[in-house]
Design a protein around this motif. Sequence first.
Motif, PDB file in Angstrom:
ATOM      1  N   LEU A   1      50.342  41.919  46.530  1.00  0.00           N
ATOM      2  CA  LEU A   1      50.276  43.073  45.636  1.00  0.00           C
ATOM      3  C   LEU A   1      51.654  43.463  45.106  1.00  0.00           C
ATOM      4  O   LEU A   1      51.793  43.848  43.942  1.00  0.00           O
ATOM      5  N   LEU A   2      52.682  43.365  45.941  1.00  0.00           N
ATOM      6  CA  LEU A   2      54.037  43.687  45.472  1.00  0.00           C
ATOM      7  C   LEU A   2      54.520  42.694  44.423  1.00  0.00           C
ATOM      8  O   LEU A   2      55.140  43.085  43.432  1.00  0.00           O
TER       9      LEU A   2
ATOM     10  N   GLY B   1      40.798  51.693  49.034  1.00  0.00           N
ATOM     11  CA  GLY B   1      41.287  51.887  47.673  1.00  0.00           C
ATOM     12  C   GLY B   1      41.566  50.576  46.971  1.00  0.00           C
ATOM     13  O   GLY B   1      41.274  50.409  45.782  1.00  0.00           O
ATOM     14  N   THR B   2      42.125  49.621  47.697  1.00  0.00           N
ATOM     15  CA  THR B   2      42.414  48.304  47.124  1.00  0.00           C
ATOM     16  C   THR B   2      41.121  47.582  46.766  1.00  0.00           C
ATOM     17  O   THR B   2      41.027  46.939  45.719  1.00  0.00           O
ATOM     18  N   THR B   3      40.120  47.713  47.624  1.00  0.00           N
ATOM     19  CA  THR B   3      38.815  47.115  47.329  1.00  0.00           C
ATOM     20  C   THR B   3      38.250  47.694  46.036  1.00  0.00           C
ATOM     21  O   THR B   3      37.786  46.949  45.158  1.00  0.00           O
TER      22      THR B   3
ATOM     23  N   SER C   1      38.373  31.700  32.848  1.00  0.00           N
ATOM     24  CA  SER C   1      37.365  31.098  33.727  1.00  0.00           C
ATOM     25  C   SER C   1      37.931  30.892  35.128  1.00  0.00           C
ATOM     26  O   SER C   1      37.186  30.888  36.112  1.00  0.00           O
ATOM     27  N   LEU C   2      39.236  30.731  35.231  1.00  0.00           N
ATOM     28  CA  LEU C   2      39.892  30.595  36.538  1.00  0.00           C
ATOM     29  C   LEU C   2      40.218  31.955  37.153  1.00  0.00           C
ATOM     30  O   LEU C   2      40.107  32.134  38.365  1.00  0.00           O
ATOM     31  N   ARG C   3      40.633  32.906  36.331  1.00  0.00           N
ATOM     32  CA  ARG C   3      41.039  34.221  36.843  1.00  0.00           C
ATOM     33  C   ARG C   3      39.854  35.042  37.362  1.00  0.00           C
ATOM     34  O   ARG C   3      39.984  35.740  38.372  1.00  0.00           O
ATOM     35  N   LEU C   4      38.730  34.976  36.673  1.00  0.00           N
ATOM     36  CA  LEU C   4      37.570  35.788  37.070  1.00  0.00           C
ATOM     37  C   LEU C   4      37.089  35.496  38.491  1.00  0.00           C
ATOM     38  O   LEU C   4      36.947  36.423  39.291  1.00  0.00           O
ATOM     39  N   PRO C   5      36.853  34.234  38.864  1.00  0.00           N
ATOM     40  CA  PRO C   5      36.339  33.985  40.220  1.00  0.00           C
ATOM     41  C   PRO C   5      37.324  34.348  41.337  1.00  0.00           C
ATOM     42  O   PRO C   5      36.917  34.518  42.486  1.00  0.00           O
TER      43      PRO C   5
ATOM     44  N   LEU D   1      39.485  38.308  46.549  1.00  0.00           N
ATOM     45  CA  LEU D   1      40.396  39.442  46.705  1.00  0.00           C
ATOM     46  C   LEU D   1      39.649  40.696  47.143  1.00  0.00           C
ATOM     47  O   LEU D   1      40.111  41.442  48.014  1.00  0.00           O
ATOM     48  N   ILE D   2      38.486  40.932  46.545  1.00  0.00           N
ATOM     49  CA  ILE D   2      37.666  42.087  46.920  1.00  0.00           C
ATOM     50  C   ILE D   2      37.240  41.977  48.387  1.00  0.00           C
ATOM     51  O   ILE D   2      37.361  42.936  49.158  1.00  0.00           O
ATOM     52  N   LEU D   3      36.772  40.804  48.782  1.00  0.00           N
ATOM     53  CA  LEU D   3      36.322  40.604  50.162  1.00  0.00           C
ATOM     54  C   LEU D   3      37.478  40.706  51.154  1.00  0.00           C
ATOM     55  O   LEU D   3      37.325  41.257  52.251  1.00  0.00           O
ATOM     56  N   TRP D   4      38.635  40.184  50.771  1.00  0.00           N
ATOM     57  CA  TRP D   4      39.814  40.257  51.634  1.00  0.00           C
ATOM     58  C   TRP D   4      40.223  41.717  51.849  1.00  0.00           C
ATOM     59  O   TRP D   4      40.443  42.157  52.977  1.00  0.00           O
ATOM     60  N   ALA D   5      40.293  42.476  50.762  1.00  0.00           N
ATOM     61  CA  ALA D   5      40.655  43.892  50.873  1.00  0.00           C
ATOM     62  C   ALA D   5      39.630  44.642  51.732  1.00  0.00           C
ATOM     63  O   ALA D   5      39.992  45.455  52.579  1.00  0.00           O
ATOM     64  N   TRP D   6      38.355  44.351  51.528  1.00  0.00           N
ATOM     65  CA  TRP D   6      37.301  45.021  52.286  1.00  0.00           C
ATOM     66  C   TRP D   6      37.419  44.684  53.772  1.00  0.00           C
ATOM     67  O   TRP D   6      37.192  45.548  54.631  1.00  0.00           O
ATOM     68  N   SER D   7      37.789  43.443  54.084  1.00  0.00           N
ATOM     69  CA  SER D   7      37.940  43.056  55.493  1.00  0.00           C
ATOM     70  C   SER D   7      39.067  43.841  56.168  1.00  0.00           C
ATOM     71  O   SER D   7      39.005  44.122  57.363  1.00  0.00           O
ATOM     72  N   LEU D   8      40.080  44.207  55.397  1.00  0.00           N
ATOM     73  CA  LEU D   8      41.191  44.979  55.952  1.00  0.00           C
ATOM     74  C   LEU D   8      40.800  46.424  56.257  1.00  0.00           C
ATOM     75  O   LEU D   8      41.466  47.103  57.037  1.00  0.00           O
ATOM     76  N   ALA D   9      39.731  46.893  55.636  1.00  0.00           N
ATOM     77  CA  ALA D   9      39.255  48.252  55.908  1.00  0.00           C
ATOM     78  C   ALA D   9      38.560  48.339  57.259  1.00  0.00           C
ATOM     79  O   ALA D   9      38.305  49.430  57.751  1.00  0.00           O
ATOM     80  N   GLY D  10      38.282  47.170  57.850  1.00  0.00           N
ATOM     81  CA  GLY D  10      37.638  47.164  59.158  1.00  0.00           C
ATOM     82  C   GLY D  10      36.178  47.555  59.100  1.00  0.00           C
ATOM     83  O   GLY D  10      35.622  48.013  60.096  1.00  0.00           O
ATOM     84  N   ALA D  11      35.555  47.400  57.942  1.00  0.00           N
ATOM     85  CA  ALA D  11      34.169  47.821  57.761  1.00  0.00           C
ATOM     86  C   ALA D  11      33.211  47.062  58.686  1.00  0.00           C
ATOM     87  O   ALA D  11      32.275  47.643  59.210  1.00  0.00           O
TER      88      ALA D  11
END
Length: 158
Positions: free
Chosen positions: A22-23, A102-104, A135-139, A144-154
């Motif tokens: 992110l930085l 928030g990142t998610t 076509s490469l950026r979208l997938p 990234l969404i799943l990685w951020a969500w995993s950090l939330a400890g859900a």
Amino acid sequence: MPFSWSARTTQTISAAAMGALLLVSARKHFRQPEFFAPVVPDYLCRYDHMGEDEPKAHAAAPRNGALAVMSREEWIAVSGLLEAAAAVGLLIPATRKAAACGTTLMFAAFLAGHVDALRRACSPGGTASERRIHSLRLPLQLPLILWAWSLAGAKRGV
């Protein structure tokens, strides 16, 4: 003596890795804003004037709709600041869960921009290069969404 990773150590390393990513991205928002310009949907962009210096693609865009509260450049700067703040939040254990949530949400919101960019790239005015890039950026957004969500400890209730 064997070394074993705890779940907390793994989460800390993962949060640091995402924070670093992110930085780097936040820095790129200010060094190369043109890289992010295609993924800011036109409907979010305010156009105060229509001069010769604005791209022709903006001429057909809806002007100053309900969501058009900032210019494209302002959206890019704000998203860069949000990414930097998210990175810092992920690095601090006390704020990690909130920052990960928030990142998610931020990555999920960015998904709309990537979909819009691919839609425009696939339109008659789009180029083969734009189609390939988007076509490469979208997938990449889903991991990234799943990685951020995993950090939330859900999943673990951490």
